[in-house]
Design a protein around this motif. Structure first.
Motif, short mmCIF file in Angstrom:
data_model
loop_
_atom_site.label_atom_id
_atom_site.label_comp_id
_atom_site.label_asym_id
_atom_site.label_seq_id
_atom_site.Cartn_x
_atom_site.Cartn_y
_atom_site.Cartn_z
N THR A 168 0.85 -1.20 0.00
CA THR A 168 0.00 0.00 0.00
C THR A 168 0.88 1.24 0.00
OG1 THR A 168 -0.13 0.51 2.38
CG2 THR A 168 -1.54 -1.29 1.57
N GLY A 169 0.22 2.39 -0.19
CA GLY A 169 0.94 3.65 -0.16
C GLY A 169 1.11 4.23 1.22
N GLY A 170 0.50 3.62 2.23
CA GLY A 170 0.60 4.16 3.58
C GLY A 170 -0.23 5.41 3.80
N GLU A 171 -1.37 5.47 3.11
CA GLU A 171 -2.21 6.68 3.17
C GLU A 171 -2.68 7.06 4.56
OE1 GLU A 171 -2.71 5.03 -1.00
OE2 GLU A 171 -2.48 4.21 1.03
N MET A 172 -2.85 6.07 5.43
CA MET A 172 -3.45 6.31 6.74
C MET A 172 -2.42 6.45 7.86
SD MET A 172 -6.56 6.43 5.83
CE MET A 172 -7.46 6.40 7.40
N GLY A 173 -1.14 6.57 7.50
CA GLY A 173 -0.10 6.67 8.52
C GLY A 173 -0.22 7.94 9.34
N ALA A 212 -2.67 14.57 5.52
CA ALA A 212 -3.51 13.52 6.11
C ALA A 212 -4.73 13.25 5.24
CB ALA A 212 -3.95 13.93 7.51
N ASP A 213 -5.19 12.01 5.29
CA ASP A 213 -6.28 11.57 4.44
C ASP A 213 -7.55 12.39 4.66
OD1 ASP A 213 -6.98 9.41 2.47
OD2 ASP A 213 -8.54 9.01 3.95
N HIS A 214 -7.81 12.82 5.91
CA HIS A 214 -9.04 13.56 6.20
C HIS A 214 -8.89 15.05 5.92
CE1 HIS A 214 -6.68 14.06 9.89
NE2 HIS A 214 -7.41 15.13 10.14
N GLY A 264 -5.03 15.28 1.84
CA GLY A 264 -4.58 14.02 1.24
C GLY A 264 -3.22 14.19 0.60
N GLY A 265 -2.72 13.13 0.00
CA GLY A 265 -1.42 13.18 -0.67
C GLY A 265 -0.30 12.53 0.12
N LEU A 266 -0.64 11.93 1.27
CA LEU A 266 0.42 11.31 2.07
C LEU A 266 1.10 10.17 1.32
CD1 LEU A 266 2.00 11.08 4.68
CD2 LEU A 266 0.17 9.66 5.62
N ALA A 267 0.34 9.38 0.57
CA ALA A 267 0.95 8.25 -0.15
C ALA A 267 2.01 8.73 -1.13
CB ALA A 267 -0.13 7.45 -0.87
N HIS A 309 -11.71 2.43 3.59
CA HIS A 309 -11.93 2.82 2.20
C HIS A 309 -12.30 1.60 1.37
CE1 HIS A 309 -10.92 4.44 -1.80
NE2 HIS A 309 -11.08 5.63 -1.26
N GLU A 310 -13.10 1.81 0.35
CA GLU A 310 -13.54 0.68 -0.49
C GLU A 310 -12.36 -0.01 -1.18
OE1 GLU A 310 -14.63 3.39 -4.46
OE2 GLU A 310 -16.23 2.37 -3.33
N ASN A 311 -11.27 0.72 -1.35
CA ASN A 311 -10.09 0.15 -2.01
C ASN A 311 -9.02 -0.26 -1.01
OD1 ASN A 311 -8.82 -0.65 -4.43
ND2 ASN A 311 -7.49 1.14 -4.37
#
Length: 304
Positions: free
Chosen positions: A43-48, A59-61, A64-67, A115-117
């Motif tokens: 994964t891209g680590g979006e939720m780190g 941050a995702d919320h 965005g763009g953390l990945a 997330h759905e993905n």
């Protein structure tokens, strides 16, 4: 494959930074020795968790763009280790970080909303097929993955274990999906581990030095979290202390996730290169090679 190194290691990790924490020194050592090292990040680590205040907007919320940012951190970390073959499972952005929450018992579990993905929801066969293709291309003799609990329960770590295990089985079947490459049976599979005796000794030195905040709640003489492995379950210890600086540089490259005044660096400062320069493994498939006086292999390729 004609120009490929004769010995090839494949590592499967959930998020950028997991690889440097777990096997950074081994990776640097094997690259320096001319062995092939391939990293697959799922994964891209979006939720780190973002530890750099000026980057909190990633941050995702929020924005965005953390990945995308962690993608550059991973590239920097791999440059520090000398690893030139690193890929994302199915390509960057195929699977998202699932996130997690903490269970009352102290381990990670899946978050309430994902997330759905999210990788945790990935179709196992589809995800495994992406890895089958890599296995058949790289043809590694050794693979390193997580144990069935993913070390501490993180859903992405558990899923990475499942995908790696299933993909290794499928890749070896001559008649399975020949369009994904010629079949390949990985001779030895290991699960990354941390030595209980080493961790207790390290914690003891830290506490004696007055550091009570690093690895908070972990008592050198009390129960330890599930990612710590009893020494009798260890199969291999790779001594790569001469490459610990490369590992620490790789950890520092993951600056949104790991701080240089955090527990990893504190342990290294108090215990020295043995804290992170000797990396441990449990064997999940294959025969163990020659053992040292501690009853451990000293090389993941031992016996091959």
């Amino acid at each position: 494959m004609s120009n490929a190194p004769s010995q090839r290691l494949l590592l499967v990790h959930a998020h950028p930074d997991d690889e440097s924490i777990g096997q950074g020194a081994t990776m640097a050592k094997y690259v320096a020795e001319g062995r092939g090292v391939t990293l697959v990040t799922c994964t891209g680590g979006e939720m780190g968790e973002i530890l750099v205040p000026e980057l909190e907007h990633l941050a995702d919320h929020l924005d965005g763009g953390l990945a995308e940012h962690r993608r550059t951190e991973l590239a920097d970390a791999m440059a520090a280790l000398g690893v030139t073959d690193h890929r994302y499972l199915g390509g960057f952005g195929t699977y998202r970080d699932s996130g997690m929450k903490w269970h009352a018992d102290g381990h990670a579990v899946a978050a309430d909303d994902i997330h759905e993905n999210a990788f945790w929801s990935a179709d196992l066969t589809e995800a495994a097929n992406h890895l089958v293709e890599v296995i058949r291309e790289v043809r590694p003799q050794v693979m390193v993955a997580y144990d069935d609990f993913g070390g501490y329960g993180h859903p992405d770590h558990i899923q990475a274990h499942r995908v790696a295990t299933y993909a290794a089985s499928l890749a070896a079947v001559p008649t399975y999906r020949p369009d994904l490459g010629e079949h390949w049976d990985i001779a030895k599979i290991y699960w990354g581990a941390m030595s209980e005796s080493r961790m207790r000794a390290g914690l003891r030195k830290m506490r004696e030095a007055g550091d009570t905040s690093s690895f908070e709640g972990m008592d050198p003489d009390g129960p330890l979290p599930p990612f710590i492995t009893a020494d009798e379950n260890l199969a291999c210890a790779v001594d790569a202390q001469e490459h610990v600086d490369a590992k620490m540089a790789a950890l520092a490259a993951h600056r949104t996730q790991i701080t240089t005044d955090g527990p990893f660096f504190a342990l290294s400062n108090n215990v020295g290169s043995t804290a992170w320069g000797v990396e441990f493994y449990r064997i999940a498939k294959g025969e163990r090679g020659p053992l040292d006086d501690q009853g451990l292999e000293t090389d993941l390729f031992a016996g091959l």
